[in-house]
Design an enzyme around this catalytic site. Structure first.
Site, short mmCIF file in Angstrom:
data_model
loop_
_atom_site.label_atom_id
_atom_site.label_comp_id
_atom_site.label_asym_id
_atom_site.label_seq_id
_atom_site.Cartn_x
_atom_site.Cartn_y
_atom_site.Cartn_z
N LYS A 176 20.85 7.41 -15.22
CA LYS A 176 21.92 8.27 -14.70
C LYS A 176 21.91 8.24 -13.18
O LYS A 176 20.96 8.66 -12.55
CB LYS A 176 21.73 9.69 -15.22
CG LYS A 176 21.79 9.77 -16.74
CD LYS A 176 21.47 11.15 -17.26
CE LYS A 176 20.02 11.52 -17.05
NZ LYS A 176 19.66 12.82 -17.62
N THR A 208 24.88 23.80 -10.29
CA THR A 208 24.59 24.04 -11.71
C THR A 208 23.30 23.34 -12.09
O THR A 208 22.91 22.37 -11.45
CB THR A 208 25.70 23.47 -12.61
OG1 THR A 208 25.91 22.13 -12.25
CG2 THR A 208 26.96 24.26 -12.49
N GLY A 210 21.09 21.94 -15.73
CA GLY A 210 21.25 21.73 -17.17
C GLY A 210 22.19 20.59 -17.52
O GLY A 210 22.48 20.38 -18.70
N THR A 211 22.65 19.84 -16.52
CA THR A 211 23.57 18.73 -16.84
C THR A 211 22.85 17.65 -17.66
O THR A 211 23.43 17.09 -18.58
CB THR A 211 24.16 18.08 -15.57
OG1 THR A 211 23.11 17.79 -14.68
CG2 THR A 211 25.14 19.00 -14.89
N GLY A 212 21.59 17.39 -17.33
CA GLY A 212 20.83 16.37 -18.06
C GLY A 212 20.63 16.75 -19.51
O GLY A 212 20.82 15.93 -20.42
N CYS A 213 20.28 18.02 -19.74
CA CYS A 213 20.08 18.52 -21.11
C CYS A 213 21.39 18.43 -21.89
O CYS A 213 21.41 17.97 -23.04
CB CYS A 213 19.63 19.98 -21.10
SG CYS A 213 18.17 20.31 -20.12
O1 PXL Z 1 17.05 20.77 -16.49
C1 PXL Z 1 15.74 20.59 -16.87
C2 PXL Z 1 15.21 21.68 -17.74
C3 PXL Z 1 14.89 21.40 -19.04
N1 PXL Z 1 14.40 22.31 -19.90
C4 PXL Z 1 14.20 23.58 -19.52
C5 PXL Z 1 14.51 23.95 -18.24
C6 PXL Z 1 15.02 22.98 -17.31
C7 PXL Z 1 15.38 23.34 -15.96
O2 PXL Z 1 15.44 24.39 -15.51
O3 PXL Z 1 14.31 25.20 -17.90
C8 PXL Z 1 13.68 24.56 -20.49
#
Ligand code: PXL
Length: 271
Positions: A176, A208, A210-213
């Site tokens: 990415k 923001t 959490g984009t990767g998740c």
């Molecule tokens: O974005 C990575 C990430 C993954 N998983 C958890 C997180 C974070 C970032 O804050 O808290 C649980």
């Protein structure tokens, strides 16, 4: 047709932009029923990780074991795995399952804030145990640089790095390039000896996380529904881009701006 089931093995983000919460909202938005096995609990707000506690290895194992026995799981993703011990337990627990269904690994190493989320011996466990059984690994440029011990600063070095990772782990790699900060966020898929490009407009000045998740969860949702990998990635890229563009905004109790990804089903387009 019954709704497909996907399993996420990841950490809890109390602010719900990333982690298990992002995964479940994404699965839901894309018409997939999400199961979860928690590896860790992170107390955090956007921009600040306050405390992280891993769940016991036995508890990680038990969650996966009861789910795998009972549900017809169609795809798996992993997010934050915390430690080498948890990575080993997850690898063993999914051994049967992953032979039948796709496994997407988001190799979470650091949070968007730069806080390390992974113990140092975990990177080696990832490479030795989990990566070799993946269907797809989705590193960002920082994670790929840490895995290869080399900086990635432009398109050429991105191509080199992706090829090297695909060769090393004998699996598909989605590298990415969002962090390269051009006008476009370009990701490259290295699979079956070919390179495929996925581009979307880069949304600027957004705080923001959490984009990767969200991206890897959306890919997993596609695979759970039987979509081919490139189609799953193309739809996931649209979903993440729309989740950023349509982000939610509030004022915090101290008057600061809060931005959060919008995991609405509306971002899924017509697909
Ligand atoms: O974005 C990575 C990430 C993954 N998983 C958890 C997180 C974070 C970032 O804050 O808290 C649980």
């Amino acid at each position: 047709m019954a709704i497909p089931i996907a399993l996420t093995i990841a950490g809890s983000d109390s602010s719900a932009g990333a982690g298990i919460q992002a995964d479940l909202k994404t699965f839901s938005a894309l018409g997939v029923y999400g199961l979860s096995a928690l590896t860790s609990i992170v107390a955090e707000i956007p921009g600040k990780v306050s405390r992280l506690e891993p769940v016991s290895v036995e508890m990680v194992r038990e969650q996966i074991s009861v789910l795998a026995k009972h549900f017809p799981i169609a795809a798996i993703k992993t997010g934050l795995l915390c430690s080498a011990a948890i990575i080993s337990a997850v690898t063993k627990s999914i051994d049967d399952l992953r032979r039948r269904v796709p496994l997407v690994i988001d190799p979470v190493i650091t949070a968007t804030t730069g806080d390390s989320l992974l113990e140092s011996d975990a990177i080696e466990a990832y490479q030795r145990e989990l990566f070799p059984i993946a269907s797809l690994i989705t590193p960002n440029l920082d994670e790929a640089a840490q895995l290869l011990g080399d900086k990635i600063q432009d398109r050429q070095s991105m191509k080199r790095a992706g090829k090297e990772l695909a060769r090393k782990f004998k699996t598909a790699i989605l590298l990415k390039g969002g962090h390269l900060r051009g006008d476009e966020a370009i990701d490259l898929l290295f699979a079956n000896g070919k390179v495929v490009e996925f581009a979307a407009p880069f949304v600027r000045d957004v705080a923001t996380h959490g984009t990767g998740c969200t991206y890897s969860a959306a890919i997993t949702a596609g695979l759970a529904a039987g979509m081919p990998l490139p189609d799953s990635i193309a739809r996931a890229k649209k979903f993440v881009t729309a989740s950023i563009a349509n982000r939610l905004r509030w004022k915090s109790n101290t008057g600061q701006n809060i931005d959060a990804l919008n995991h609405s089903p509306d971002n899924a387009g017509t697909n």
